[in-house]
Design a protein around this motif. Sequence first.
Motif, PDB file in Angstrom:
ATOM      1  N   TYR A   1       0.832  -1.211   0.000  1.00 54.72           N
ATOM      2  CA  TYR A   1       0.000   0.000   0.000  1.00 54.72           C
ATOM      3  C   TYR A   1       0.863   1.256   0.000  1.00 54.72           C
ATOM      4  O   TYR A   1       0.642   2.173  -0.810  1.00 54.72           O
ATOM      5  N   PHE A   2       1.837   1.295   0.893  1.00 60.96           N
ATOM      6  CA  PHE A   2       2.672   2.488   0.982  1.00 60.96           C
ATOM      7  C   PHE A   2       3.497   2.682  -0.288  1.00 60.96           C
ATOM      8  O   PHE A   2       3.732   3.823  -0.709  1.00 60.96           O
ATOM      9  N   SER A   3       3.967   1.619  -0.893  1.00 61.85           N
ATOM     10  CA  SER A   3       4.746   1.753  -2.128  1.00 61.85           C
ATOM     11  C   SER A   3       3.931   2.450  -3.206  1.00 61.85           C
ATOM     12  O   SER A   3       4.436   3.324  -3.923  1.00 61.85           O
ATOM     13  N   ILE A   4       2.666   2.056  -3.320  1.00 61.85           N
ATOM     14  CA  ILE A   4       1.801   2.662  -4.328  1.00 61.85           C
ATOM     15  C   ILE A   4       1.520   4.124  -4.001  1.00 61.85           C
ATOM     16  O   ILE A   4       1.606   5.007  -4.878  1.00 61.85           O
ATOM     17  N   MET A   5       1.194   4.408  -2.748  1.00 59.69           N
ATOM     18  CA  MET A   5       0.826   5.769  -2.369  1.00 59.69           C
ATOM     19  C   MET A   5       2.008   6.732  -2.420  1.00 59.69           C
ATOM     20  O   MET A   5       1.873   7.880  -2.862  1.00 59.69           O
ATOM     21  N   VAL A   6       3.164   6.267  -1.970  1.00 54.76           N
ATOM     22  CA  VAL A   6       4.345   7.143  -1.988  1.00 54.76           C
ATOM     23  C   VAL A   6       4.753   7.464  -3.420  1.00 54.76           C
ATOM     24  O   VAL A   6       5.159   8.592  -3.727  1.00 54.76           O
ATOM     25  N   GLU A   7       4.626   6.503  -4.308  1.00 54.30           N
ATOM     26  CA  GLU A   7       4.945   6.775  -5.709  1.00 54.30           C
ATOM     27  C   GLU A   7       4.042   7.861  -6.272  1.00 54.30           C
ATOM     28  O   GLU A   7       4.498   8.709  -7.061  1.00 54.30           O
ATOM     29  N   ILE A   8       2.773   7.858  -5.864  1.00 57.93           N
ATOM     30  CA  ILE A   8       1.846   8.903  -6.329  1.00 57.93           C
ATOM     31  C   ILE A   8       2.240  10.256  -5.757  1.00 57.93           C
ATOM     32  O   ILE A   8       2.187  11.288  -6.442  1.00 57.93           O
ATOM     33  N   VAL A   9       2.649  10.273  -4.476  1.00 59.70           N
ATOM     34  CA  VAL A   9       3.097  11.524  -3.862  1.00 59.70           C
ATOM     35  C   VAL A   9       4.276  12.102  -4.636  1.00 59.70           C
ATOM     36  O   VAL A   9       4.312  13.290  -4.975  1.00 59.70           O
ATOM     37  N   ASP A  29      -8.031   6.271  -6.825  1.00 57.33           N
ATOM     38  CA  ASP A  29      -8.076   5.461  -8.034  1.00 57.33           C
ATOM     39  C   ASP A  29      -7.181   4.225  -7.904  1.00 57.33           C
ATOM     40  O   ASP A  29      -7.569   3.116  -8.287  1.00 57.33           O
ATOM     41  N   ALA A  30      -5.966   4.432  -7.385  1.00 58.30           N
ATOM     42  CA  ALA A  30      -5.039   3.314  -7.218  1.00 58.30           C
ATOM     43  C   ALA A  30      -5.569   2.314  -6.194  1.00 58.30           C
ATOM     44  O   ALA A  30      -5.376   1.095  -6.336  1.00 58.30           O
ATOM     45  N   LEU A  31      -6.255   2.838  -5.176  1.00 58.94           N
ATOM     46  CA  LEU A  31      -6.800   1.954  -4.154  1.00 58.94           C
ATOM     47  C   LEU A  31      -7.920   1.075  -4.721  1.00 58.94           C
ATOM     48  O   LEU A  31      -8.069  -0.089  -4.311  1.00 58.94           O
ATOM     49  N   GLN A  32      -8.690   1.605  -5.657  1.00 56.04           N
ATOM     50  CA  GLN A  32      -9.727   0.788  -6.280  1.00 56.04           C
ATOM     51  C   GLN A  32      -9.123  -0.410  -7.015  1.00 56.04           C
ATOM     52  O   GLN A  32      -9.625  -1.531  -6.927  1.00 56.04           O
ATOM     53  N   THR A  33      -8.047  -0.160  -7.719  1.00 55.47           N
ATOM     54  CA  THR A  33      -7.356  -1.259  -8.411  1.00 55.47           C
ATOM     55  C   THR A  33      -6.815  -2.275  -7.424  1.00 55.47           C
ATOM     56  O   THR A  33      -6.942  -3.495  -7.617  1.00 55.47           O
ATOM     57  N   MET A  34      -6.238  -1.775  -6.350  1.00 52.85           N
ATOM     58  CA  MET A  34      -5.693  -2.665  -5.331  1.00 52.85           C
ATOM     59  C   MET A  34      -6.805  -3.463  -4.651  1.00 52.85           C
ATOM     60  O   MET A  34      -6.650  -4.652  -4.352  1.00 52.85           O
ATOM     61  N   ASN A  35      -7.949  -2.813  -4.428  1.00 54.11           N
ATOM     62  CA  ASN A  35      -9.068  -3.504  -3.775  1.00 54.11           C
ATOM     63  C   ASN A  35      -9.631  -4.634  -4.645  1.00 54.11           C
ATOM     64  O   ASN A  35     -10.052  -5.673  -4.128  1.00 54.11           O
ATOM     65  N   ARG A  36      -9.646  -4.434  -5.941  1.00 49.04           N
ATOM     66  CA  ARG A  36     -10.119  -5.499  -6.815  1.00 49.04           C
ATOM     67  C   ARG A  36      -9.222  -6.734  -6.706  1.00 49.04           C
ATOM     68  O   ARG A  36      -9.701  -7.874  -6.709  1.00 49.04           O
TER      69      ARG A  36
END
Length: 463
Positions: A291-299, A340-347
């Motif tokens: 989760y953090f890898s995805i979010m930090v990349e967006i930041v 948006d990224a979280l939706q993909t991860m949730n799927r």
Amino acid sequence: MLETKNPRFSPPAQLPEEIRAILQNQEMAGERLVNYVRSGFALFSLSASLLGSAKEAPAANLVFRSMLYAWLAYSAVVWLLLRLRPRHYGWLKYLSITVDISFLYLAMVGSLYNHSGVYEVYRGPMAWVILAAFNIMAGLRYSVLAGLYSAGLVGACGAAFLTYVNATMPVPWVESAVYVGEGLNFEECASIVLFTALTGVFSAVTAWNSRKLILQAATESLARDRLEQDRDRLAKYFSKDVVDLVLNNPESIGLGGQRMHATVLFADIRNFTQLSTMMQPEEVVDLLNRYFSIMVEIVFKNGGTLDKFLGDGLMALFGVPYPLDRPEERAVRTSLEMLDALQTMNRELEAKGMLRLDIGVGINCGAVVAGNIGSSQRHEYTVIGDTVNLAARLEALNKETRTQILVSAPVHQAIQGAFRTRTLGPLRIRGKPEPIEVFAVLPSDVVPEPTRISLLPPSTSYP
């Protein structure tokens, strides 16, 4: 960072540890090379002596061979020492120089009783060429002092040898140089010793230049390595552009705090405590890391700075430590891309039979104090101030208002026209004496309500 002093003029004890280690390794490499030359020369000379006639000059041969056997024994001891205990021996170069020069002069003493005797020593170039070669090889240790020590030892032993010849050899001393027949000129003999000793000075100069080049190369190499280490370390917290700015202009981030305008974003996973009780600890760690890898990349993609991780949440900054264009828009865009990224991860999580993740985001902008804050033992670059506190309160407020992204009035004013929002009205928040305007940012696929709606009465207070 590397020390600012010039390493060429610094004694070894004052050099940085990494550079001193490099220089010591080169010194011992030079010692090994000299030992190989010493062994090869001694073996060649001993073979030539054993194959030659031993009856013509038995006294000279006895001295010569004894010296060569002892020299080979010393070479074997040095080889074993450097082979079995490979570390730096600062004294070894001086011992080796003493042994080499002493043995060579001892061989010259034996030559006094061989064939032409003293005339063979001073009129033949062989002994002095070999002596000069070993004198020059002192420079392979990359030590100026070793070269000067070798030069001084060659001169002192040469003076002692000349004195011995003068006292014991029945040789006539003449005023002019003699190249054929009996007689030696004292000044000419002394000049031979002097010029041979000066080759040690040449080796010292060579060692100085070699040492300078090694230190320069080592310093530049270490600086590049540390720059890459700093870049890798900073890349975990800053975007690439900010990393480049920090490394190219480190003085711009002071050790103390400075007042700046920043946009602060807090993001936190909802009901993570409940979720973690249903998973193994290793699974929780893997999920958080992903989760953090995805979010930090967006930041980073939007030019933000990762300030810190807060358990299952994170704090990001925009406009700090360097100003950005439209930091409020960057922060809101970051939050929408997170959803948006979280939706993909949730799927993907649902496909594995795992629970969905939900996050809340709070964004505020305003004055902060930014700088390295902490103790002398440990400190970190962060921001503090009421702006930060309100952003954290807005993030926590998402749970009660059943929203995902909340922003303050200053942020809303800065992003008008760029994103769709909905007002929640003035709300009382702990720490604020008066109700404040709070706005929800709507995802791109949500149509905003046409009227102003206050989901909560102005008297409602939230932590």
